[in-house]
Design a protein around this motif. Structure first.
Motif, short mmCIF file in Angstrom:
data_model
loop_
_atom_site.label_atom_id
_atom_site.label_comp_id
_atom_site.label_asym_id
_atom_site.label_seq_id
_atom_site.Cartn_x
_atom_site.Cartn_y
_atom_site.Cartn_z
N VAL A 1 0.81 -1.22 0.00
CA VAL A 1 0.00 0.00 0.00
C VAL A 1 0.84 1.27 0.00
N GLY A 2 2.13 1.15 0.28
CA GLY A 2 2.96 2.35 0.32
C GLY A 2 4.39 2.01 0.68
N TRP A 3 5.13 3.04 1.04
CA TRP A 3 6.53 2.89 1.42
C TRP A 3 6.71 3.53 2.80
N SER A 4 7.29 2.78 3.73
CA SER A 4 7.47 3.29 5.08
C SER A 4 8.94 3.49 5.38
N ARG A 5 9.23 4.51 6.14
CA ARG A 5 10.62 4.76 6.55
C ARG A 5 10.62 5.37 7.95
N GLN A 6 11.59 4.96 8.71
CA GLN A 6 11.75 5.51 10.05
C GLN A 6 12.27 6.94 9.95
N LEU A 7 11.73 7.81 10.80
CA LEU A 7 12.19 9.19 10.87
C LEU A 7 13.15 9.41 12.03
N GLY A 8 12.96 8.66 13.09
CA GLY A 8 13.86 8.82 14.22
C GLY A 8 13.30 8.19 15.48
N HIS A 9 14.09 8.30 16.55
CA HIS A 9 13.74 7.71 17.84
C HIS A 9 13.44 8.84 18.82
N TYR A 10 12.19 8.83 19.30
CA TYR A 10 11.67 9.90 20.15
C TYR A 10 11.71 9.43 21.60
N ILE A 11 12.34 10.23 22.45
CA ILE A 11 12.52 9.87 23.86
C ILE A 11 11.85 10.92 24.73
N ASP A 12 11.00 10.48 25.64
CA ASP A 12 10.44 11.41 26.61
C ASP A 12 10.43 10.75 27.98
N GLY A 13 9.75 11.36 28.93
CA GLY A 13 9.75 10.86 30.30
C GLY A 13 8.97 9.59 30.49
N GLU A 14 8.34 9.08 29.42
CA GLU A 14 7.54 7.86 29.53
C GLU A 14 8.18 6.67 28.84
#
Length: 655
Positions: A65-78
């Motif tokens: 159905v499409g093309w997926s790519r990772q944008l990055g790793h998001y880190i927060d307090g959870e």
């Protein structure tokens, strides 16, 4: 998911994975998630291939159905979240380009993953290098050829033989006596050091491109080995033999809750029940309806004893042909069981695929299961004989029909309370206005300039033209960073207590541990003065450097005082010559200690560019620092009417 539409483009931003325990009770550490991204990008760059992977509907490799790519790793307090983007084709030209990209991607991945095993596997099979074999990577690296396994292991495939019944099902106890189950449906013959695997009809679309139904095969093995008086049989794939050293588990992060039951089969009325699929099930699973038939009780005499039985049949009717079958046939999952009221258990249970040609299927599609007859090509896949508890039977039946919500619906499964609660919590999270602290790690191809430099990525409209600019702020940070700007690039400082610093790249000549620390410390010192003076309240600081062929961007964003605290501690955590997978866990610990939070909202602004940014609203006063030639051209054209204050070559203008 956040859906975004632009001219000629439609894509969604989504959370691909997290470092939390998921509903399959699997936990991926942040370092493992990061390392996977590093490896993929490095391999893609070396192969000059596009970064990303095909996006499929419900893990079906035949439904791209499409093309997926990772944008990055998001880190927060959870937690740590892997943020990504799924791009969808809008035109026929886009679809053709996507199919071509997918074909090249699959060939590259398959060739690379099978190459280390081909020669040895060919030798184990007793073939020469020029034999007509193809190789595929699935649960293991398999050699594929029609009848390959059946010819090499006739004892597991010849009907009506010692351990194989008339339908071609092998006795499961005998199979386990001669092999070791490495994973659900994957069996290692240690004598010949080869892998046999469950039949391809246990895969979506009945195709070798798709993963096995591990939910069912795991349940099958657990029930079969956990009941001494229960005889189980299974169909193996006649065309595949694999290398055990290459065996890997395929993980599909699709949560299949299955049923939880407490009902009495004796109370189920005779006759046919038809459950029509909702739009979501039709879209994702390709299921149109499911027909269930309970026949009336009948009395049988076994020896000198009479017993009452009820017969159960169920068939799933699908919408599209099965890619793993020839000539556009429709392969429908079918199951049959016999229930003994006296024993209060299932005494016989089997599952099969009913395959229909087009005209046959049209007739079957319009008929009820009790009037449809048996006009199909029938392939039995598994069988149980003996006392099978109602609980185990329903678990097996539900898992066999993985993805078909109509089965647990019919069997009386309650709604998923945990899922509902999660949705409610998500709604509450959206009400939180701002995340107090977050970090974002993204990777790009190598290509930094030398020294320490701000990189323009956005455009500012002046008059009718757009000009690239870097954002530097209006306080001490601006004073420090203006010396890092290229002389031909416009710098802007916004007066709204928000600083979205442009990427601050630290090139190789400044990337030694000492220089790296000096740059971060100087930036932190300037930011501390702006925080103390109240010039900035919210800030996003993206730091960029290269390592091992990749460019790393680490953005720290949120409340200015918290960002400052992290920035001051970064030199002790981040080694510029180490990849993020080596230090991300320490960064996670630091952020969760500084700003612990549950259900923190995600800062989505900027992630498409690989950074985080604080969202701005309304008209904002700004300061422009323009290179001399650009300033002269804009003033002479009338694009700016400004008050100019001489300051060397550059001039500061309030616009």
């Amino acid at each position: 998911m956040l859906q975004i539409e632009e001219v000629g483009l439609r894509y969604e931003l989504a959370v691909f994975n997290t470092d939390q325990v998921n509903k399959k009770r699997i936990k991926f550490p942040a370092s493992a998630l990061m390392r996977s991204d590093e490896t993929h990008r490095r391999e893609a760059f070396l192969a000059q291939a596009p970064v990303g992977t095909p996006a499929h509907m419900q893990h079906d490799m035949h439904r791209v159905v499409g093309w997926s790519r990772q944008l990055g790793h998001y880190i927060d307090g959870e937690m740590v979240r892997v943020l990504g983007c799924i791009e969808y084709p809008e035109t026929e030209e886009d679809r053709a380009a996507l199919q071509d990209r997918v074909a090249r991607h699959r060939k590259r991945i398959n060739d690379d993953s099978t190459a280390p095993y081909r020669r040895e596997l060919t030798a184990k099979l007793g073939f020469s290098d020029d034999e007509d074999l193809t190789f595929i990577r699935m649960e293991a690296v398999f050699a594929k050829r029609e009848g390959l396994a059946a010819k090499q292991y006739p004892e597991f495939f010849t009907p009506n033989s010692v351990i194989v019944d008339k339908d071609g099902l092998v006795d499961f106890d005998e199979l386990l006596a001669r092999t070791t189950e490495l994973a659900p449906g994957v069996f290692h013959d240690k004598k010949r050091d080869l892998v046999l695997v469950a039949h391809r009809f246990f895969r979506r679309r009945l195709s070798h491109l798709n993963a096995l139904n591990t939910e069912f095969l795991s349940s099958f093995s657990g029930v079969a080995t956990g009941h001494a008086n229960l005889r189980a049989r299974l169909r193996l794939d006649p065309d595949l033999l694999g290398d055990p050293a290459s065996t890997k588990g395929l993980i599909e992060l699709e949560y299949w809750r299955g049923p939880k039951y407490d009902d009495d089969i004796n109370k189920i009325p005779n006759g046919v029940a038809e459950h029509k699929a909702d739009e979501q099930t039709r879209l994702f699973e390709g299921v149109d309806r499911t027909q269930i038939w309970w026949k009336g009780p009948e009395t049988r005499t076994v020896g000198s004893t009479s017993a009452e039985y009820r017969t159960f049949e169920v068939e799933e009717l699908i919408e599209d042909p099965s890619s793993g079958l020839a000539n556009g046939q429709y392969g429908c999952r079918y199951a049959h069981a016999e229930y003994s009221a006296d024993a209060a258990s299932i005494t016989h249970f089997d599952g099969a695929i009913r395959a229909y040609e087009g005209a046959q299927y049209l007739a079957r599609f319009e008929a009820s299961i009790d009037r449809a007859g048996k006009q199909s090509d029938y392939s039995k896949l598994f069988r149980f004989d003996g006392a099978l508890s109602i609980f185990d039977w329903k678990r097996l039946l539900s898992d066999y029909y993985r993805g078909n919500n109509l089965i647990p619906e019919y069997l009386g499964a309650p709604g998923d309370v945990e899922e509902s609660r999660s949705a409610a919590e998500s709604t509450g999270a959206e009400e939180l206005a701002e995340a107090p602290l977050a970090a974002f790690i993204s990777l790009l191809p190598e290509g930094l300039s030398d020294g320490a430099t701000l990189y323009p990525e956005q455009l500012q409209q002046i008059g009718t033209e757009n000009f690239p600019f870097v954002e530097v702020g209006v306080g001490e940070v601006a004073t420090y960073l203006i010396t890092k700007c290229n002389l031909d690039v416009m710098a802007i400082g916004f007066r709204d207590d928000i600083l979205n610093l442009s990427r601050f790249g630290i090139g190789r000549s400044r990337k030694s541990a000492v220089s790296f620390t000096d740059e971060l410390s100087a930036l932190a010192a300037a930011l501390r003065k702006d925080v103390e003076s109240g010039i900035v309240r919210r800030v996003a600081i993206p730091i960029m450097w290269d390592c091992d062929g990749l460019v790393i961007t680490l953005t720290i964003a949120g409340d200015a005082s918290l960002v400052l605290s992290i920035l001051q501690q970064l030199p002790a955590l981040v080694a510029p010559d180490c990849m993020p997978s080596e230090w991300i866990e320490s960064l996670v610990t630091l952020i969760q200690r500084e700003a612990p939070m549950e259900r923190a909202p995600i800062i989505w602004e900027g992630v498409e560019r690989g950074v985080l940014a604080i969202e701005r609203q309304g008209n904002i006063e700004a300061e422009f620092i323009l290179p001399g030639p650009l300033k002269d051209a804009l003033i002479s054209s009338g694009a700016l009417r400004t008050t100019v204050e001489q300051n060397g070559q550059d001039e500061e203008l309030d616009a």
